[in-house]
Scaffold this motif. Structure first.
Motif, PDB file in Angstrom:
ATOM      1  N   LYS A 107       9.020  -4.372 -66.276  1.00 15.68           N
ATOM      2  CA  LYS A 107       8.292  -4.839 -65.102  1.00 15.68           C
ATOM      3  C   LYS A 107       6.897  -4.216 -64.962  1.00 15.68           C
ATOM      4  N   GLU A 109       3.460  -6.440 -65.120  1.00 19.62           N
ATOM      5  CA  GLU A 109       2.509  -6.458 -64.006  1.00 19.62           C
ATOM      6  C   GLU A 109       1.113  -6.089 -64.487  1.00 19.62           C
ATOM      7  N   VAL A 119       6.246 -11.416 -60.782  1.00 22.04           N
ATOM      8  CA  VAL A 119       7.307 -10.553 -61.301  1.00 22.04           C
ATOM      9  C   VAL A 119       8.625 -10.852 -60.585  1.00 22.04           C
ATOM     10  N   GLU A 120       8.574 -11.158 -59.287  1.00 19.76           N
ATOM     11  CA  GLU A 120       9.784 -11.515 -58.550  1.00 19.76           C
ATOM     12  C   GLU A 120      10.406 -12.782 -59.132  1.00 19.76           C
ATOM     13  N   ASP A 123      12.144 -11.823 -62.262  1.00 19.84           N
ATOM     14  CA  ASP A 123      13.408 -11.144 -61.949  1.00 19.84           C
ATOM     15  C   ASP A 123      14.496 -12.151 -61.609  1.00 19.84           C
TER      16      ASP A 123
END
Length: 124
Positions: A5, A9, A95-96, A99
């Motif tokens: 992550k 980012e 990134v969410e 995920d």
């Protein structure tokens, strides 16, 4: 949770920043002397133009001889957000999404035998 992550980012921020630099060089009305070489995937201009621009935009100097892959793809992703700021995604939003996709992929039940059988069938 995705282990990479922080790296993702950082890479997303770097790509967006670099894209914005190149986009500004190519899209501003006062920078009409810059062009895009589709074959080489880089920004082109006369030395005089580069020297003048770099004197006031130091960050652009890195693209004088540097290939910038995926410019058109990144433009398709970022240009609308940059123009309108509507529906702009932050790095955290992206990134969410990754995920959520990662969790969805992990939760797909597959039996080892089924996977092995499918691989064997591919080679028959």
């Amino acid at each position: 949770m995705l282990k990479a992550k922080p790296n993702l980012e950082s890479r997303i921020r770097t790509l967006k920043r670099d894209w914005a630099i190149v986009y500004d060089m190519l899209s501003r009305k006062d920078n009409s002397d810059f062009g895009w070489d589709e074959h080489k995937q880089l920004v082109v201009a006369e030395d005089v133009v580069w020297n003048s621009y770099i004197s006031s935009h130091k960050e652009a100097g890195q693209f004088r001889h540097r290939i910038f892959f995926y410019y058109h793809q990144l433009t398709a992703i970022y240009v609308k957000d940059r123009a309108t700021r509507k529906d702009a995604q932050t790095t955290d939003d992206i990134v969410e999404e990754i995920d959520v996709e990662d969790v969805a992929t992990v939760n797909i039940p597959k039996k080892k035998e089924t996977i092995i059988m499918n691989v064997k069938l591919m080679y028959l």
